[in-house]
Scaffold this motif. Structure first.
Motif, PDB file in Angstrom:
ATOM      1  N   ASN A 196       2.563  14.033 -15.430  1.00 15.76           N
ATOM      2  CA  ASN A 196       1.096  14.054 -15.359  1.00 15.76           C
ATOM      3  C   ASN A 196       0.589  13.316 -14.132  1.00 15.76           C
ATOM      4  O   ASN A 196      -0.357  13.766 -13.470  1.00 15.76           O
ATOM      5  N   GLN A 197       1.201  12.195 -13.820  1.00 14.30           N
ATOM      6  CA  GLN A 197       0.750  11.425 -12.659  1.00 14.30           C
ATOM      7  C   GLN A 197       1.137  12.102 -11.349  1.00 14.30           C
ATOM      8  O   GLN A 197       0.358  12.097 -10.397  1.00 14.30           O
ATOM      9  N   LEU A 198       2.321  12.681 -11.290  1.00 10.72           N
ATOM     10  CA  LEU A 198       2.751  13.341 -10.054  1.00 10.72           C
ATOM     11  C   LEU A 198       1.993  14.632  -9.799  1.00 10.72           C
ATOM     12  O   LEU A 198       1.776  15.017  -8.639  1.00 10.72           O
ATOM     13  N   LEU A 199       1.591  15.316 -10.860  1.00  6.64           N
ATOM     14  CA  LEU A 199       0.869  16.584 -10.710  1.00  6.64           C
ATOM     15  C   LEU A 199      -0.643  16.390 -10.785  1.00  6.64           C
ATOM     16  O   LEU A 199      -1.385  17.385 -10.873  1.00  6.64           O
ATOM     17  N   PHE A 200      -1.105  15.131 -10.773  1.00  4.55           N
ATOM     18  CA  PHE A 200      -2.537  14.798 -10.744  1.00  4.55           C
ATOM     19  C   PHE A 200      -3.275  15.460 -11.914  1.00  4.55           C
ATOM     20  O   PHE A 200      -4.316  16.107 -11.755  1.00  4.55           O
ATOM     21  N   HIS A 201      -2.721  15.286 -13.092  1.00  7.72           N
ATOM     22  CA  HIS A 201      -3.281  15.909 -14.294  1.00  7.72           C
ATOM     23  C   HIS A 201      -3.858  14.831 -15.203  1.00  7.72           C
ATOM     24  O   HIS A 201      -3.210  13.815 -15.457  1.00  7.72           O
ATOM     25  N   ARG A 202      -5.073  15.044 -15.674  1.00  8.79           N
ATOM     26  CA  ARG A 202      -5.724  14.131 -16.614  1.00  8.79           C
ATOM     27  C   ARG A 202      -5.769  14.748 -17.991  1.00  8.79           C
ATOM     28  O   ARG A 202      -6.176  15.895 -18.155  1.00  8.79           O
ATOM     29  N   LYS A 203      -5.383  13.956 -18.987  1.00  9.51           N
ATOM     30  CA  LYS A 203      -5.476  14.422 -20.369  1.00  9.51           C
ATOM     31  C   LYS A 203      -6.889  14.161 -20.873  1.00  9.51           C
ATOM     32  O   LYS A 203      -7.250  13.031 -21.159  1.00  9.51           O
ATOM     33  N   ASP A 204      -7.691  15.191 -20.935  1.00  3.82           N
ATOM     34  CA  ASP A 204      -9.072  15.056 -21.365  1.00  3.82           C
ATOM     35  C   ASP A 204      -9.432  16.247 -22.247  1.00  3.82           C
ATOM     36  O   ASP A 204      -8.592  17.097 -22.571  1.00  3.82           O
ATOM     37  N   SER A 205     -10.695  16.281 -22.640  1.00  4.40           N
ATOM     38  CA  SER A 205     -11.141  17.357 -23.528  1.00  4.40           C
ATOM     39  C   SER A 205     -11.060  18.714 -22.851  1.00  4.40           C
ATOM     40  O   SER A 205     -10.874  19.739 -23.515  1.00  4.40           O
ATOM     41  N   GLY A 206     -11.189  18.733 -21.520  1.00 10.70           N
ATOM     42  CA  GLY A 206     -11.101  20.010 -20.816  1.00 10.70           C
ATOM     43  C   GLY A 206      -9.720  20.622 -20.894  1.00 10.70           C
ATOM     44  O   GLY A 206      -9.572  21.845 -20.812  1.00 10.70           O
ATOM     45  N   HIS A 207      -8.696  19.775 -21.041  1.00  5.73           N
ATOM     46  CA  HIS A 207      -7.315  20.265 -21.168  1.00  5.73           C
ATOM     47  C   HIS A 207      -6.800  20.112 -22.594  1.00  5.73           C
ATOM     48  O   HIS A 207      -5.583  20.145 -22.820  1.00  5.73           O
ATOM     49  N   SER A 208      -7.715  19.947 -23.540  1.00  2.58           N
ATOM     50  CA  SER A 208      -7.344  19.756 -24.964  1.00  2.58           C
ATOM     51  C   SER A 208      -6.404  18.571 -25.131  1.00  2.58           C
ATOM     52  O   SER A 208      -5.586  18.555 -26.053  1.00  2.58           O
ATOM     53  N   TYR A 209      -6.528  17.581 -24.243  1.00  2.00           N
ATOM     54  CA  TYR A 209      -5.726  16.353 -24.287  1.00  2.00           C
ATOM     55  C   TYR A 209      -4.226  16.656 -24.321  1.00  2.00           C
ATOM     56  O   TYR A 209      -3.445  15.956 -24.979  1.00  2.00           O
ATOM     57  N   SER A 210      -3.852  17.681 -23.609  1.00  2.00           N
ATOM     58  CA  SER A 210      -2.444  18.059 -23.531  1.00  2.00           C
ATOM     59  C   SER A 210      -1.891  17.712 -22.155  1.00  2.00           C
ATOM     60  O   SER A 210      -2.638  17.528 -21.187  1.00  2.00           O
ATOM     61  N   SER A 211      -0.575  17.663 -22.053  1.00  2.00           N
ATOM     62  CA  SER A 211       0.083  17.357 -20.789  1.00  2.00           C
ATOM     63  C   SER A 211       0.193  18.620 -19.948  1.00  2.00           C
ATOM     64  O   SER A 211       0.071  19.750 -20.450  1.00  2.00           O
ATOM     65  N   ASN A 253       0.831  -1.207   0.000  1.00  2.00           N
ATOM     66  CA  ASN A 253       0.000   0.000   0.000  1.00  2.00           C
ATOM     67  C   ASN A 253       0.867   1.258   0.000  1.00  2.00           C
ATOM     68  O   ASN A 253       0.685   2.176   0.807  1.00  2.00           O
ATOM     69  N   ARG A 254       1.808   1.302  -0.923  1.00  2.00           N
ATOM     70  CA  ARG A 254       2.714   2.438  -1.019  1.00  2.00           C
ATOM     71  C   ARG A 254       2.487   3.177  -2.341  1.00  2.00           C
ATOM     72  O   ARG A 254       2.093   2.565  -3.340  1.00  2.00           O
ATOM     73  N   PRO A 255       2.773   4.477  -2.364  1.00  2.00           N
ATOM     74  CA  PRO A 255       2.563   5.255  -3.605  1.00  2.00           C
ATOM     75  C   PRO A 255       3.645   4.966  -4.636  1.00  2.00           C
ATOM     76  O   PRO A 255       4.833   4.863  -4.304  1.00  2.00           O
ATOM     77  N   PHE A 256       3.246   4.868  -5.878  1.00  2.00           N
ATOM     78  CA  PHE A 256       4.208   4.613  -6.944  1.00  2.00           C
ATOM     79  C   PHE A 256       3.687   5.199  -8.256  1.00  2.00           C
ATOM     80  O   PHE A 256       2.486   5.427  -8.432  1.00  2.00           O
ATOM     81  N   ILE A 257       4.617   5.433  -9.164  1.00  2.00           N
ATOM     82  CA  ILE A 257       4.331   5.944 -10.507  1.00  2.00           C
ATOM     83  C   ILE A 257       4.784   4.881 -11.500  1.00  2.00           C
ATOM     84  O   ILE A 257       5.927   4.429 -11.458  1.00  2.00           O
ATOM     85  N   TYR A 258       3.889   4.470 -12.388  1.00  2.00           N
ATOM     86  CA  TYR A 258       4.184   3.419 -13.366  1.00  2.00           C
ATOM     87  C   TYR A 258       4.200   4.009 -14.774  1.00  2.00           C
ATOM     88  O   TYR A 258       3.282   4.730 -15.171  1.00  2.00           O
ATOM     89  N   SER A 259       5.269   3.710 -15.507  1.00  2.00           N
ATOM     90  CA  SER A 259       5.369   4.143 -16.902  1.00  2.00           C
ATOM     91  C   SER A 259       5.948   3.007 -17.721  1.00  2.00           C
ATOM     92  O   SER A 259       6.979   2.428 -17.331  1.00  2.00           O
ATOM     93  N   SER A 260       5.301   2.688 -18.823  1.00  2.00           N
ATOM     94  CA  SER A 260       5.773   1.638 -19.718  1.00  2.00           C
ATOM     95  C   SER A 260       6.433   2.276 -20.929  1.00  2.00           C
ATOM     96  O   SER A 260       5.881   3.199 -21.540  1.00  2.00           O
TER      97      SER A 260
END
Length: 517
Positions: free
Chosen positions: A125-140, A102-109
């Motif tokens: 994106n994962q560390l800054l809690f950012h989702r790529k969606d239409s609201g952000h124009s699918y940008s990082s 139950n520890r925090p981790f970031i996974y990237s393939s």
């Protein structure tokens, strides 16, 4: 809270997790969902150690060793390199170990993140809690192409996450609320061998291995997962080598336990495995390939049964074996051609059409339709074995002497008709005797000569025809492993030891047509 329980997240349970987005993307959460610190964990009930060990047959020692290397809560760690063949449970064991802790981790393939910029932005994106969606124009959240910019952004993001984790460390019932434990953040890089195919691999690989020393943050742990051995990453740049953790291929008993799990009719499936498991293990031991083959074969196996819940007796087993026997050979051929990770450079529509056509082993006119998709080192090893079996050892110096010493000190004489006849008779006699045996030392010597010639041609002509799977940089790393695989596939036959030399001798079963291919 109701807002946190609404999306049922099964975070990064397998390697299919898309690292370019946040952890909840696989469950198609609502557009309004905003990631939180809880998304750095699984947000599921942590696994008990007994459940973790029972979920992965044959991986008890690797699981316990991984937990030992991760250490107690909030303890610094050295970088870890988890390596082994494809489909040996490396990724699943690593991710489920974090669910247990139950520890925090970031996974990237490095498959989905196929360039340095996409890899850097996925982590941010994962560390800054950012989702790529239409609201952000699918940008990082950050555009990051240079490693120096990535280090600055990463250090800032990690400091914010660690501060947030320290603020939650004093709160109780973190497991019930879905919050991860501890203040350590682990960065997991999967499919690291893919980085060698990138344009800037000579700088990205040392950068990733040196990331721990560059950040100088004891709250950050690095875990690399690779299908190749640590030898393929040896570089002439100083960095702390990660601690290796090897995942061997599954044994036949391990595969039986894996496929017997969650079977409704265990006795029927056990009788099916008694028929197909051993011959298929001689071809491959990858779980994904075996699962694809067994799924269709089991349907054929149970076709004569009207009641799929019946427990078969000996007479029924013999009848079912007679029914499935004609389908095993064709399934073995198809299984050998399954591509676990196809190379984009070698993919064409024409090759795809050829692999879908019917194949009959042993028929000479069908050799142009066969594509085994072997690694470069395995192909070179097969060619070396073919040359060692079809040529006497006395010709090695003249065949592979790059300096030409054997020819420069000898005066060439005109061959007489009698000597030409004797040479032709000797060739026919050698052909009638079939392939000869050779020791391991001779095979490795020929293999080294061939690979050195390939390296020279790459340097002189700048050819790209031999650079599949990372080129020749790692050809000598897994020769013995490739030799064992070729012996299991009956391409190379392992014989008895020579009474005079005391070493094991080998013989190739590869025909001339296949060697030319």
């Amino acid at each position: 809270m109701a807002t946190e329980e609404s999306p049922q997240v099964t975070r990064r349970a397998t390697r299919s997790y898309s690292a370019s987005n946040t952890a909840i993307e696989s469950t198609n959460p609502p557009e309004s969902y905003k990631p939180t610190i809880n998304d750095l964990g699984f947000r599921q009930q942590p696994l008990r150690l007994e459940d973790l060990l029972s979920s992965f047959p044959g991986r008890r020692s690797q699981i316990l060793e991984l937990l030992r290397l991760l250490g107690p809560l909030n303890s610094p760690m050295f970088p870890i390199l988890v390596y082994g063949g494809p489909s040996t449970g490396k990724t699943s064991v690593t991710l489920q170990a974090f669910r247990h802790l139950n520890r925090p981790f970031i996974y990237s393939s490095c498959i989905t993140c196929y360039s340095p910029r996409i890899l850097f932005e996925s982590i941010l994106n994962q560390l800054l809690f950012h989702r790529k969606d239409s609201g952000h124009s699918y940008s990082s959240v950050k555009r990051c192409e240079r490693p120096s910019d990535f280090v600055n952004y990463l250090r800032e993001a990690l400091e914010n996450v660690i501060t947030n984790l320290k603020g939650n460390s004093g709160k109780v019932s973190s497991k019930m609320s879905g919050r991860p434990d501890g203040t350590m953040v682990y960065l997991v890089f999967d499919n690291l061998e893919r980085v060698r195919d990138w344009d800037k691999s000579s700088t990205i690989l040392p950068f990733l291995f040196n990331l721990n020393d560059i950040l100088k943050m004891p709250e950050v742990g690095l875990i690399f997962i690779s299908n190749t051995s640590p030898d393929t990453y040896y570089l002439n740049i100083g960095y702390a080598e990660p601690i290796p953790l090897y995942f061997p291929d599954y044994t036949e008993d391990d595969l039986r336990h894996i496929f017997m799990a969650n079977q409704t009719n265990s006795r029927l499936y056990a009788s099916f495995l008694d028929v197909v498991l051993r011959p298929f293990c001689r071809v491959t031991r990858q779980v994904d390939e075996l699962a694809a083959a067994f799924s269709s074969l089991f349907k054929k196996y149970s076709e004569p049964l009207s009641d799929k819940e019946v427990a078969p007796n000996e007479e029924m087993k013999r009848r079912l074996f007679s029914h499935i026997r004609p389908h095993i050979a064709s399934a073995l051929n198809e299984t050998f051609q399954v591509r676990s990770q196809p190379l984009l450079k070698a993919e064409t529509n024409q090759e795809t059409k050829k692999t879908n056509s019917s194949r009959m082993p042993g028929v000479r006119e069908d050799f142009d339709k066969i594509d085994f998709h072997m690694s470069t080192s395995a192909k070179y090893l097969l060619i070396s074995a073919f040359l060692a079996s079809r040529n006497p050892a006395t010709l090695d110096a003249s065949l592979f002497d790059s300096t030409g010493v054997s020819d420069s000190h000898k005066r060439k004489r005109k061959a007489s008709e009698k000597s030409m006849d004797q040479k032709e008779m000797a060739e026919q006699e050698l052909l009638m005797k079939g392939p000869g045996t050779f020791p391991l030392e001779r095979l490795l010597a020929i293999f080294q000569c061939i690979t050195s010639l390939a390296e020279d041609s790459l340097d002189e002509e700048e050819s790209h025809e031999l650079t599949v799977e990372g080129g020749s940089r790692g050809l000598m790393s897994d020769v013995l492993l490739q030799l064992s695989s070729l012996c299991n596939a009956n391409f190379i036959i392992k014989g008895g030891s020579c009474p005079l030399e005391g070493s094991t001798r080998y013989r190739t079963a590869v025909s001339e047509d296949l060697a030319l291919k």
